[in-house]
Design a protein around this motif. Structure first.
Motif, PDB file in Angstrom:
ATOM      1  N   ALA A  67       0.854  -1.189   0.000  1.00  0.00           N
ATOM      2  CA  ALA A  67       0.000   0.000   0.000  1.00  0.00           C
ATOM      3  C   ALA A  67       0.890   1.240   0.000  1.00  0.00           C
ATOM      4  CB  ALA A  67      -0.896   0.004   1.222  1.00  0.00           C
ATOM      5  N   PRO A  68       0.390   2.345  -0.540  1.00  0.00           N
ATOM      6  CA  PRO A  68       1.133   3.597  -0.349  1.00  0.00           C
ATOM      7  C   PRO A  68       1.222   3.911   1.152  1.00  0.00           C
ATOM      8  CG  PRO A  68      -0.577   3.859  -2.023  1.00  0.00           C
ATOM      9  CD  PRO A  68      -0.819   2.540  -1.351  1.00  0.00           C
ATOM     10  N   ARG A  71      -1.661   3.974   3.859  1.00  0.00           N
ATOM     11  CA  ARG A  71      -2.990   3.664   3.281  1.00  0.00           C
ATOM     12  C   ARG A  71      -3.390   2.199   3.416  1.00  0.00           C
ATOM     13  NH1 ARG A  71      -2.497   8.710   3.879  1.00  0.00           N
ATOM     14  NH2 ARG A  71      -1.356   9.791   2.243  1.00  0.00           N
ATOM     15  N   ALA A  74      -7.005   1.346   4.166  1.00  0.00           N
ATOM     16  CA  ALA A  74      -7.956   1.637   3.086  1.00  0.00           C
ATOM     17  C   ALA A  74      -7.886   0.551   2.019  1.00  0.00           C
ATOM     18  CB  ALA A  74      -7.674   3.014   2.481  1.00  0.00           C
ATOM     19  N   GLU A 105      -6.700   6.899   7.890  1.00  0.00           N
ATOM     20  CA  GLU A 105      -7.117   5.599   7.351  1.00  0.00           C
ATOM     21  C   GLU A 105      -7.364   4.586   8.476  1.00  0.00           C
ATOM     22  OE1 GLU A 105      -4.849   7.505   5.919  1.00  0.00           O
ATOM     23  OE2 GLU A 105      -5.675   7.781   3.919  1.00  0.00           O
TER      24      GLU A 105
ATOM     25  N   GLU B  54     -13.204   8.210   3.803  1.00  0.00           N
ATOM     26  CA  GLU B  54     -12.964   9.344   4.700  1.00  0.00           C
ATOM     27  C   GLU B  54     -12.197  10.450   3.983  1.00  0.00           C
ATOM     28  OE1 GLU B  54     -12.028   6.260   5.081  1.00  0.00           O
ATOM     29  OE2 GLU B  54      -9.966   6.047   5.789  1.00  0.00           O
ATOM     30  N   ALA B  58      -8.123   7.891   0.741  1.00  0.00           N
ATOM     31  CA  ALA B  58      -8.588   6.582   1.195  1.00  0.00           C
ATOM     32  C   ALA B  58      -9.422   5.917   0.102  1.00  0.00           C
ATOM     33  CB  ALA B  58      -9.402   6.726   2.473  1.00  0.00           C
ATOM     34  N   ASN B  61      -7.497   4.224  -2.605  1.00  0.00           N
ATOM     35  CA  ASN B  61      -6.822   3.041  -2.063  1.00  0.00           C
ATOM     36  C   ASN B  61      -7.792   1.889  -1.832  1.00  0.00           C
ATOM     37  OD1 ASN B  61      -3.776   3.397  -1.433  1.00  0.00           O
ATOM     38  ND2 ASN B  61      -4.693   5.389  -1.002  1.00  0.00           N
ATOM     39  N   MET B  62      -9.013   2.205  -1.447  1.00  0.00           N
ATOM     40  CA  MET B  62     -10.032   1.156  -1.319  1.00  0.00           C
ATOM     41  C   MET B  62     -10.304   0.522  -2.680  1.00  0.00           C
ATOM     42  SD  MET B  62     -12.779   2.993   1.164  1.00  0.00           S
ATOM     43  CE  MET B  62     -12.280   3.690   2.736  1.00  0.00           C
ATOM     44  N   MET B  64      -8.243   0.344  -5.128  1.00  0.00           N
ATOM     45  CA  MET B  64      -7.099  -0.520  -5.449  1.00  0.00           C
ATOM     46  C   MET B  64      -7.241  -1.884  -4.789  1.00  0.00           C
ATOM     47  SD  MET B  64      -4.057   2.228  -5.037  1.00  0.00           S
ATOM     48  CE  MET B  64      -2.890   0.986  -4.559  1.00  0.00           C
ATOM     49  N   GLU B  87      -1.676   9.944  -5.847  1.00  0.00           N
ATOM     50  CA  GLU B  87      -0.804   8.983  -5.172  1.00  0.00           C
ATOM     51  C   GLU B  87      -1.247   7.550  -5.457  1.00  0.00           C
ATOM     52  OE1 GLU B  87       0.243   8.843  -0.587  1.00  0.00           O
ATOM     53  OE2 GLU B  87      -1.652   7.835  -0.971  1.00  0.00           O
ATOM     54  N   GLN B  91       0.321   4.443  -7.824  1.00  0.00           N
ATOM     55  CA  GLN B  91       0.563   3.106  -7.248  1.00  0.00           C
ATOM     56  C   GLN B  91      -0.154   2.032  -8.072  1.00  0.00           C
ATOM     57  OE1 GLN B  91       2.525   2.752  -4.572  1.00  0.00           O
ATOM     58  NE2 GLN B  91       2.045   0.793  -3.631  1.00  0.00           N
TER      59      GLN B  91
END
Lengths: 245, 373
Positions: A67-68, A71, A74, A105, B54, B58, B61-62, B64, B87, B91
Motif C-alpha cells: 500500500a502507499p 494507506r 484503506a 485511514e 474518509e 482513502a 486506495n479502497m 485498489m 498517489e 501506485q
C-alpha cells in the motif's frame, strides 16, 4: 530425534533484512506461526505499509500487497470487502505509517469496524528513513529531526493508538503487547492469534500494537534497547487488552 | 437497448454498473456528488458495495484493494480531489491494477471554483502523479458519449491492466440528456472475466494456479506477467522496475497506434479549423454549424480520447488549404493547444480562445473570436 522447533512453513526462508536487535523479525515469525496453526496461508493477504514494515514483504508466503504510505487500512478495506468470503486480510504497519501519515485511514477503518486484522509495530521512531521523530517518540527522546529531544510545548505528546481507538464504538479487539521478553513474546503470539481468529469468526476490527525496539536509531545496543523499552517506552505505552468483545 | 433521460453523473454511474463495476469508493465534492449518491443506492441492488471514503486518498486506495481482489472498481471526484487521488493512481499504474477514475473538472488552480472547467488536461494527460506513467484518458462531449466511454473505460482498463481516466467537465456531470444505455453484463459473464484474470489476483493464492509468490517475482507490471507465464507453464520474462517501465512504455506506444478517437466534422472542404474537446468541443461544433450557415468553410476536430492524443488528425491538415486553427478550451491558459502545436509544428497559424474560472465557453463568443482573426 524429534524436531521441536523450526522456521514456520508459512514463511519464506530468506535473510532477515532487519538490523541486529530489531524485533520485527520476532513479530514476523509469530504472525507466520499463527497462520500455520490456523491453516489459513493459502487464503491470506498481507497489506504492508511503508517503512521498515515493508521489509517483511519478502518473508510472507501468503499473498502480499504494497500500500502507499499509511494507506494499508484503506486498501485492506476494499480488498477484504470484495475478496472471496473466506479471505483473511491483515495490515502490517509501523508507527509512522499507522499513527502519522495513515492516522485517518486507521481511524476510519476501525470506526467502520472493518473485519480485518492490524499488526501495528511501535518502536517510537522512523526506522527506515533514519530515526526521525515519530508520533510515538517519547518526550525528551532525541531523534534526527528532534536533535535536542522531543519538546512537548513544540510538537505535543506521543500518540497512544490503542487508547485513541478505544474511544470508538466499532472495534472488537485492541491490545498492546511487547516482544521484550519470552513471556511477553508468548502473550504477543496469543494476541495475534486472537486478532486473526476474530476475523475468521467475522467479529470485526482487531488491532495488536506490539512494542518493539530500534537499536540502530536509538543509538543503543540490542540489550540496552530492551532495557530502554522496559524503563521508558513500555511505561509511556502501558501493555494491556484495551478492548475485547 | 434502453433509452432514458438522465443526468450526466448518474448516466456515468449506471454505465459503470452495466460494465460490471461492483465497487465504488468516493468522497463528496462538487460537481460530481450525484455519482457516489447513485452508486450508494444502485450497487446494493447488484450485489456490489459502496463505501464513502474518509478522504479522496482513502477512496482510491479502497478501489485498489477491490481491484486486486478481481472486482471491477471505480472512484470519482473533481479537480482538487483528483490531485489527492494521484498517489493511489500512480501506485495502481505501477501495480498494473485495472480501475477507473472519473474527473468532473471544475475551475482551478487550487480549490478554484465549483463551476465547470477543463482545468486538468495537463494533469490527466501529462503527469497524473509521480513516477512517469500514462493513462488512457477519455473525454466525452455528450452524455451518450459519457455512457459509451464509461463502458469502454472498464474494457480498456481490463485489457491493459492499467487505470483509465474519464475526463469530463462539470457540464457533462450536471446536464440532462436522453441516453441509450448499454447492455447489463450478467453475473456469469463477470465471473468468466474474473476467472480469466485469476492468475494475477492478490486475494489468497488458493484462487490462482500458482502457489506462494516470493519477492523474486516482484516488480510492477512484470510481476503480473510472470505469474501468468508460470501458470501457463512458460518461463517468466525479465522482471524488475526498469523492465516493468519498459513494458509499460510499449503499451503506451500501442495506444498511440490503436486507441486514438477523434471526431472530424465538416472537414472535407474546410479552410479553417476549430478544435476543442469535451463541452468546449461540443459548443465549438455548434459554432461551426453557425459559421457554415454564413458560408464560412470551417470544420471541427474534436478529440474524444485525449490521451493518446490524435496527433495524426492534425498532421494530416494541408497548410495550403487551412488558413488557421482556432483552439477552444475552458482553460486559461489553453492546455490541449500545446498538443495541437506539437502536431502542427508552425505549419499552420494556431490561435487560442478560452474561458476559465468556471465560465462555460459560449457559441457566440467562439464565433466572435473566430471572426476577429
Amino acid at each position: 530425534m524429534e524436531k521441536v522447533y523450526s522456521v514456520p512453513s508459512t514463511k519464506h526462508e530468506v535473510v532477515g533484512g532487519f538490523c541486529p536487535g530489531c524485533l520485527h523479525g520476532v513479530v514476523v515469525k509469530l504472525v507466520c506461526e499463527v497462520q500455520e496453526e490456523l491453516g489459513i496461508l493459502d487464503r491470506t493477504v498481507c497489506v504492508v505499509g511503508v517503512g521498515c514494515c515493508c521489509i517483511t514483504a519478502r518473508h510472507w508466503k501468503c499473498d502480499v500487497m504494497n500500500a502507499p504510505h499509511g494507506r494499508a487500512p484503506a486498501v485492506a478495506t476494499g480488498l477484504k470487502r470484495m475478496a472471496p468470503k473466506d479471505t483473511v486480510v491483515y495490515t502490517y504497519q509501523g508507527d509512522g505509517d499507522l499513527a502519522a501519515i495513515g492516522l485517518s485511514e486507521i481511524m476510519y477503518a476501525a470506526n467502520r469496524g472493518e473485519n480485518f486484522t492490524v499488526i501495528f509495530v511501535n518502536n517510537s521512531t522512523y526506522g527506515m528513513t533514519g530515526g526521525q521523530m515519530a508520533p510515538t517518540t517519547l518526550v525528551g527522546m532525541k531523534a534526527t529531526t528532534a536533535p535536542f529531544g522531543r519538546k512537548a510545548e513544540d510538537v505535543g505528546y506521543p500518540l497512544h493508538m490503542c487508547e485513541i481507538l478505544n474511544q470508538l464504538g466499532a472495534p472488537t479487539y485492541l491490545a498492546r503487547v511487547s516482544c521484550d521478553s519470552s513471556p511477553n513474546v508468548i502473550k504477543t503470539k496469543a494476541a495475534i492469534k486472537k486478532a486473526f481468529q476474530n476475523q475468521i469468526d467475522g467479529k470485526g476490527f482487531s488491532l495488536v500494537e506490539i512494542m518493539s525496539a530500534c537499536p540502530t536509531n536509538w543509538g543503543l545496543s540490542p540489550l540496552d534497547s530492551i532495557k530502554f523499552m522496559r524503563e521508558k517506552t513500555m511505561v509511556e505505552f502501558p501493555l494491556g487488552v484495551y478492548r475485547d468483545r | 437497448m434502453e433509452r432514458k433521460f438522465m443526468k450526466g453523473c448518474e448516466a456515468v454511474a449506471e454505465a459503470a454498473v452495466r460494465a460490471g463495476c461492483r465497487f465504488f469508493a468516493g468522497y463528496p465534492i462538487t460537481p460530481q456528488n450525484e455519482v457516489p449518491e447513485y452508486f450508494a443506492r444502485r450497487l446494493p441492488e447488484v450485489g456490489g458495495q459502496f463505501v464513502q471514503g474518509e478522504s479522496e486518498v482513502a477512496s482510491i486506495n479502497m478501489v485498489m484493494g477491490a481491484a486486486s481482489a478481481g472486482v471491477k472498481a471505480m472512484t470519482s471526484s473533481s479537480s482538487p480531489g483528483v490531485s489527492l487521488k494521484a498517489e493511489g493512481v500512480s501506485q495502481a499504474a505501477n501495480g498494473s491494477l485495472p480501475l477507473v477514475v472519473a474527473n468532473f473538472m471544475r475551475g482551478g488552480p487550487g480549490g478554484g471554483s465549483i463551476q465547470p472547467a477543463q482545468s486538468d488536461y495537463w494533469q490527466a494527460t501529462k503527469a497524473m502523479g509521480n513516477g512517469g506513467y500514462k493513462l488512457i484518458v477519455v473525454s466525452p462531449g455528450t452524455l451518450q458519449e459519457a455512457v459509451d466511454l464509461t463502458y469502454k473505460a472498464f474494457e480498456l482498463a481490463e485489457r491493459d491492466r492499467n487505470p483509465v481516466m474519464i475526463l469530463a467537465d462539470g457540464c457533462i456531470g450536471a446536464m440532462m440528456e436522453p441516453v441509450t444505455l448499454p447492455e447489463m453484463k450478467s453475473d456469469e459473464q463477470l465471473e468468466k472475466e474474473k476467472q480469466a484474470r485469476k492468475n494475477w489476483l492478490v486475494n489468497g493464492f488458493k484462487h490462482r494456479e500458482i502457489g506462494p509468490v516470493n519477492i523474486d517475482l516482484w516488480g510492477g507490471r512484470t510481476s503480473m506477467l510472470a505469474m501468468e507465464a508460470i501458470a501457463a507453464g512458460e518461463k517468466p520474462g525479465p522482471r524488475g522496475l526498469e523492465e516493468s517501465n519498459r513494458v509499460s512504455g510499449e503499451l503506451y506506444e500501442r495506444w498511440a497506434k490503436e486507441d486514438t478517437m477523434v471526431e472530424l466534422y465538416k472537414m472535407e472542404d474546410a479552410e479553417y479549423v476549430i478544435t476543442g474537446y469535451g463541452t468546449a468541443g461540443r459548443v465549438a461544433k455548434s459554432a461551426v454549424d453557425a459559421l457554415r450557415a454564413e458560408g464560412v468553410k470551417v470544420g471541427l476536430i474534436r478529440p474524444i480520447i485525449v490521451f493518446p492524443f490524435p496527433y495524426d488528425a492534425y498532421k494530416a491538415l494541408d497548410p495550403k488549404k487551412i488558413k488557421f486553427i482556432l483552439d477552444v478550451e475552458m482553460a486559461i491558459p489553453g492546455q490541449m493547444v500545446e498538443d495541437v502545436k506539437f502536431a502542427i509544428q508552425d505549419r499552420i497559424p494556431i490561435h487560442q480562445f478560452g474561458r476559465s474560472g468556471g465560465n462555460i465557453v459560449g457559441r457566440e463568443e467562439i464565433i466572435a473570436a473566430f471572426k476577429a482573426l
